[in-house]
Design an enzyme around this catalytic site. Sequence first.
Site, short mmCIF file in Angstrom:
data_model
loop_
_atom_site.label_atom_id
_atom_site.label_comp_id
_atom_site.label_asym_id
_atom_site.label_seq_id
_atom_site.Cartn_x
_atom_site.Cartn_y
_atom_site.Cartn_z
N THR A 174 33.05 46.51 38.25
CA THR A 174 33.33 45.34 37.40
C THR A 174 32.57 44.11 37.87
O THR A 174 32.84 43.00 37.41
CB THR A 174 34.84 45.04 37.38
OG1 THR A 174 35.33 44.95 38.72
CG2 THR A 174 35.59 46.12 36.63
N ASP B 213 37.56 36.62 44.66
CA ASP B 213 37.09 37.92 45.13
C ASP B 213 36.12 37.79 46.29
O ASP B 213 36.04 38.67 47.15
CB ASP B 213 36.44 38.69 43.98
CG ASP B 213 37.47 39.25 43.00
OD1 ASP B 213 38.68 39.15 43.29
OD2 ASP B 213 37.07 39.78 41.95
#
Length: 280
Positions: A179, A68
Amino acid sequence: MAAIALFVHADRPEALRLAADLIDRMDVEGHEIRLPPEPAEAVDRADLAHLEDRIGEKLDLAVSLGGDGSMLRAVTATADEGVPVLGVNYGSLGYLTGVQPGAAPQAIEQFLAGDYIIEERIRLTCRLGDGTEVSALNEAIVEKVDSGRTVNLAVHIDGEFFTSYAADGLIAATPTGSTAYSLSAGGPILAPTMHAVILTPVAPHTLFDRSLVLLPSSELVIEVLGDRPAAVAVDGRSLGELGEGGSLAVSVSDRPARLVTLGRRGFHQALKSSFGLSDR
């Protein structure tokens, strides 16, 4: 032919090997290939190096090869130009990176054939008092500098004072960032394509310790009260410190991130996989 940029995690040999393979494939097909300087050097293709503040110009696709973090880097470099970003997952969680490495060549071909969906995610515009302005896909954080001591922060919403916090920090997050750090601090999980801003306190010393989910039209200002400084970070990038009276203004950008999805896995499936919910 297409112009394609590869954002590669330079510390992952397997990602560099895939990047070299993709470059060979795309060279044969006649595509223009761009890499940031560090991975370009790592794959011995300095001729393909582009500075990140220019790499998104007239670009058709950005491909992230990493986790990510690499995806955030690709979005930061290209989103202002409206470039679609395809994430190939070499990380552990992979909320943003939906394609597995073995499927990367086929995923790029599928994109070039027009067989894809663009998923827009809101970003935050983050402005410091000195005029510094950056964008965030995940979050902006104002947090304490001194270990063992809280920082005092005032929150203003749409120009009106809301409340003050004595806390380890405050997180302004997007639904995509729900998240990330916000989740660790007890914040809610939002579907990533929602339009909202989440304000989550970190270890607050106050009776009011809940996250707020605000309208996307809201403007937040987080101001430092007292003489304890606060550090500012945006998507993991340090922007320095704020002293007394210093502030960070946060609002929703008018330029969203555009993520490529190929219908392989939805957000609910990513959550189930990451949290082991399929075993319950």
